[in-house]
Write an enzyme that holds these catalytic residues in place. Structure first.
Site, PDB file in Angstrom:
ATOM      1  N   HIS B 137       0.877  -1.180   0.000  1.00 14.41           N
ATOM      2  CA  HIS B 137       0.000   0.000   0.000  1.00 14.41           C
ATOM      3  C   HIS B 137       0.914   1.230   0.000  1.00 14.41           C
ATOM      4  CE1 HIS B 137      -2.797   2.940   1.817  1.00 14.41           C
ATOM      5  NE2 HIS B 137      -3.774   2.135   1.478  1.00 14.41           N
ATOM      6  N   ASP B 214       3.064  -4.483   7.973  1.00 15.65           N
ATOM      7  CA  ASP B 214       1.849  -3.688   7.843  1.00 15.65           C
ATOM      8  C   ASP B 214       0.682  -4.653   8.028  1.00 15.65           C
ATOM      9  OD1 ASP B 214      -0.484  -2.544   6.906  1.00 15.65           O
ATOM     10  OD2 ASP B 214       0.387  -1.768   5.045  1.00 15.65           O
ATOM     11  N   GLN B 217      -4.595  -4.997   6.986  1.00 20.08           N
ATOM     12  CA  GLN B 217      -5.611  -5.877   6.384  1.00 20.08           C
ATOM     13  C   GLN B 217      -5.645  -7.250   7.035  1.00 20.08           C
ATOM     14  OE1 GLN B 217      -7.858  -4.958   4.289  1.00 20.08           O
ATOM     15  NE2 GLN B 217      -7.043  -2.928   3.836  1.00 20.08           N
ATOM     16  N   LYS B 240     -10.286  -0.672  10.871  1.00 21.59           N
ATOM     17  CA  LYS B 240     -10.459  -1.867  10.043  1.00 21.59           C
ATOM     18  C   LYS B 240     -10.795  -3.096  10.888  1.00 21.59           C
ATOM     19  CE  LYS B 240      -7.347  -0.326   6.387  1.00 21.59           C
ATOM     20  NZ  LYS B 240      -8.175   0.360   5.394  1.00 21.59           N
ATOM     21  N   CYS B 378      -4.769   2.750  -3.564  1.00 24.34           N
ATOM     22  CA  CYS B 378      -3.514   3.233  -2.980  1.00 24.34           C
ATOM     23  C   CYS B 378      -2.387   2.241  -3.222  1.00 24.34           C
ATOM     24  CB  CYS B 378      -3.656   3.512  -1.487  1.00 24.34           C
ATOM     25  SG  CYS B 378      -4.827   4.808  -1.129  1.00 24.34           S
TER      26      CYS B 378
END
Lengths: 160, 420
Positions: B137, B214, B217, B240, B378
């Site tokens: 991302h 990261d 997600q 999220k 993104c």
């Protein structure tokens, strides 16, 4: 409620599938690039100016149905027009798709451009419709920078 | 109106899975859009919030509102206790060794920027390299680019294959002696790919290179265990994982956090200040300057409680069923191509359709009440790698149903009718 058939009118679908004047203009006197960084739509306009008049115009690029049809119909509409006439059409078109129509006596006849009236019901799609027109303005100014829909004044309507 | 994704799966010591009952916890799902029942399939952008989260934030302002780590009065003590309890909840969620390894930030983006601005500035010099993957991302690309530019360092990119999986052998080849940090996503927001983190981390650690993950997600879909992964940093966003926006957490190994310079200067991050010299607070407070987003943090705590009550394993199982069903259903549509077919995938499906721009797909689906994301997500370099300007993306949560997948498919048929 916004109406899909008002947005995707037959004329728009036709131009998006078979865009007119979709080619490079080898003897162009001006050209300009437009880019919508939010959806990746790209358009490149080629113009040949003879004096004050757009004697020929074409485009290349890739985008959604609205932006492709808009570029295609733009080329048909402004071919043979003067700079001042093209500017007036820009204003009329912008007013149409943002849902702020100018008083009747202030704009030139919209002609085929009227098929874009449904866009005003879909605020996130306004930039798709105006990308080619902002690019035209840049080309007429002889601009060499890529026109971005960001900073076009339509960004509050951003489709993120 | 919707039916259960899997009828009455009895789980040891738990109620059978009842998606209708779960949907009642999410008031926002009970609405129509353009006259059609809302089908919310944009969970990878942000997840909806259960009432428990909305109430927790509201109740904080109704009863406990005070600043944290400051006053001696009752409200401040209550607020501080509630705030710090959430740190412990996050520690448990990620299975971190200690609560002081959890730093509250605005979200994943700020967490990555924090590491770039502190660990990165201190440890990356001219000629060094930072290694990322091709599926990152922008938030795990741009902070490193900025750091590289500042330091005269170089950003390297580990490639992916056609399925959208990281090529581990190529990745290993890039782990040279100049690499000072690996920054990689746990789950791709576009492709859904679940990266093999234990292998990625082990290969880097063999060469003494720390790894930042990261987790934006991954946290909503998977049980994350930072000790098992053995990563050095892990970042995720509250919004999220069904919590409020504006809050997230950075996990960092205590040893690394302690050696890092502070992030922003201000109140709460100091232990003493004179005009000549300031002594910084201990971790994690060294990285938490200023009054934090207390109410949102309390909301995040409620979201974690909610997720644990439902059970992350059950959530993963429900989502896997949805993913399989949606993948099969979408694959049967002629002219539709799924982008990202990794063998290990989370419930995210990106797709393109012959001759139809994703933007137009999104508009038609919206008219059917179906909310998906269209665009480059993104991840422009990833789009370029696949040679496409954009995709349409349906991303699922445990409150989605098979019937909603069917509505998605029917709406895509409508797209085809219009653009044929």
């Amino acid at each position: 409620m916004p109406d899909l058939s008002g947005l995707y009118q037959e004329v728009i679908l036709d131009h998006s599938k078979r865009p007119r004047n979709f080619r490079v203009l080898p003897d162009a006197s001006q050209q300009a690039d437009g880019y919508n960084p939010l959806c990746g739509d790209k358009v490149k306009l080629y113009l040949r100016l003879e004096g004050d008049r757009i004697s020929d115009i074409s485009f290349q690029g890739a985008g959604c149905a609205i932006s492709t049809a808009s570029a295609s119909i733009l080329t048909e509409t402004v071919k043979g027009k003067t700079r001042a006439e093209a500017d007036a059409l820009f204003d009329a078109f912008h007013a149409l798709v943002t849902g702020q129509p100018l008083p009747g006596d202030q704009h030139p006849p919209l002609g085929k451009l009227a098929v874009f009236s449904g866009v005003s019901e879909f605020p996130v799609r306004v930039k798709c419709a105006t990308l080619a027109w902002h690019t035209l303005k840049s080309a007429l100014r002889g601009g060499s920078e890529v026109v971005s829909t960001e900073g076009s004044g339509d960004e509050d309507l951003a489709a993120r | 109106m919707a039916t259960s994704t899997s009828e009455a799966v009895a789980v040891e010591g738990r109620e059978p899975w009842d998606v209708e009952r779960i949907r009642e916890d999410f008031p926002v799902l009970r609405q129509t859009v353009h006259g059609k029942p809302l089908v919310y399939l944009d969970n990878a952008a942000t997840a909806q919030k259960p009432l428990a989260v909305i109430d927790a934030e509201r109740n904080f302002y109704l009863r406990d509102n005070a600043n944290v780590h400051r006053g001696v009065h009752a409200l401040s003590e209550r607020a501080t206790r509630a705030y710090e309890e959430v740190r412990t909840k996050v520690q448990r969620l990620l299975n971190a060794r200690e609560a002081r390894e959890i730093v509250f930030v605005r979200g994943t983006t700020e967490a990555i920027n924090l590491v770039a601005a502190t660990y990165g500035r201190k440890n990356v010099q001219a000629g060094d390299e930072i290694l990322i993957s091709a599926m990152e991302h922008h938030s795990n690309i741009v902070p490193w680019q900025m750091l590289c530019e500042e330091k005269g360092a170089r950003l390297r990119v580990a490639p992916i294959n056609d399925r959208g999986e990281l090529m581990l052998d190529e990745y290993e080849k890039l782990l040279g002696s100049r690499v000072k940090l690996v920054a990689v996503t746990h789950v791709s927001n576009v492709l859904g790919t679940i990266n093999p983190l234990p292998e990625i981390v082990a290969l880097a650690h063999q060469r003494g290179i720390p790894v930042l993950v990261d987790g934006a997600q991954a946290a909503p879909h998977l049980k994350v265990d930072v000790q098992q992964i053995d990563c050095d940093f892990y970042a995720f966003s509250s919004h999220k994982v069904f919590g409020p926006t504006g809050i997230g957490a950075l996990y960092g190994k205590a040893r690394l956090l302690e050696a890092m310079p502070p992030y922003q200067g201000g109140g709460d991050m100091i232990s003493s200040v004179t005009f000549e010299k300031t002594l910084y607070n201990v971790i994690p407070y060294k990285f938490e300057a200023g009054t934090p987003n207390i109410a949102a943090t309390i909301g995040l705590g409620a979201a974690i409680d909610y997720l644990e009550r439902i059970g992350l394993e059950r959530i993963a199982r429900q989502e896997r069923e949805l993913l399989v069903y949606a993948t099969e259903s979408l694959s049967r549509i002629p002219g539709l191509r799924i982008i990202g077919t990794a063998r290990e995938k989370a419930a995210v499906i990106s797709f393109v359709m012959d001759g139809i721009h994703p933007h137009d797909i999104g508009t038609v689906l919206d008219q059917e009440g179906v909310a998906i994301r269209t665009g480059h997500h993104c991840a422009q370099p990833l789009m370029e790698w696949f040679g496409i300007p954009a995709t349409a993306r349906a991303s699922f949560a445990f409150y989605n149903t098979q019937e909603e997948v069917e509505t998605l498919v029917r709406s895509i048929e409508k797209v085809k009718e219009i653009f044929q």
